[in-house]
Design an enzyme around this catalytic site. Sequence first.
Site, short mmCIF file in Angstrom:
data_model
loop_
_atom_site.label_atom_id
_atom_site.label_comp_id
_atom_site.label_asym_id
_atom_site.label_seq_id
_atom_site.Cartn_x
_atom_site.Cartn_y
_atom_site.Cartn_z
CG ASP A 148 -2.07 -1.02 1.07
OD1 ASP A 148 -2.44 -1.34 -0.08
OD2 ASP A 148 -2.55 -1.50 2.11
CB VAL A 149 4.27 2.25 -0.52
CG1 VAL A 149 4.49 1.84 0.92
CG2 VAL A 149 4.86 1.24 -1.50
N GLY A 150 1.84 2.47 -3.06
CA GLY A 150 1.55 3.08 -4.36
C GLY A 150 2.27 2.46 -5.54
CB THR A 162 -0.84 -0.75 -8.39
OG1 THR A 162 -0.49 -1.97 -7.71
CG2 THR A 162 -1.66 -1.11 -9.61
CB VAL A 163 -0.77 4.70 -8.22
CG1 VAL A 163 -0.78 6.12 -8.80
CG2 VAL A 163 -2.14 4.35 -7.66
CE LYS A 209 0.99 -7.62 -7.86
NZ LYS A 209 0.82 -6.43 -7.02
CB THR A 235 -2.03 -12.23 -3.00
OG1 THR A 235 -1.66 -10.92 -2.52
CG2 THR A 235 -0.79 -13.08 -3.16
CG ASP A 250 -2.25 -4.81 -8.18
OD1 ASP A 250 -3.25 -4.26 -7.68
OD2 ASP A 250 -1.32 -5.24 -7.49
#
EC number: 6.3.3.3
Length: 207
Positions: free
Chosen positions: A17-19, A21-22, A37, A41, A48
């Site tokens: 959750d640090v980004g 994928t963005v 990817k 999971t 993603d």
Amino acid sequence: MHNAFPSQFFVTGTGTDVGKTVVSAILTYGLKAAYWKPIQTGSEYGTDTFFVKKATQLPDHHFFSEAYCFSKPLSPHAAAKLEGVEIDLDLIKIPQTSLPHLILEGAGGILVPLNSDQTLLDLLRLLNIPILIVASTTLGTINHTLMTIECLRNAGISILGVVMNGPKNDVNAHAISHYGKVTILAEIEPLASVSPQHLLHAYQAFC
């Protein structure tokens, strides 16, 4: 700017959750790259790959199916075990593409377990391509990022640089650059929306 990136590189993060994928979506759209990817999971909540495809609106040939895809949002080794599978790193082969760039995205941080005795770091050694680190801008990021940098360097893995993702924080960015002896490739502030227009605007931070 396209020439500043190698033909293949791996996007990892200092944690979940640090980004990643963005940032992967920003670079996939900006470079008109292929995206892969290898291990997903939490697919019961969407993948993603689907997120990046929807965000970039690029055609199908920019995307490759996961080597492993598991339903539960757990560490890969745990999600795989629930489905009676053990991840075999030798079966994870980089796909071929005619596009000038291929972006790979990891799952979690570099020491996340993949099977009974291997972590993502073992996969990175096998793939042997440069790493881009995505880091949060918030409290705790200096320690997490410097530890990630040190771990990768100790493993002999090439680091492209760090992308800071979140509200701008010059103090943390400077500390990571100074103590980690690493390039801050871009500072990406929160996007108004995840759309091609906003991805392209964010990509300008790399230029």
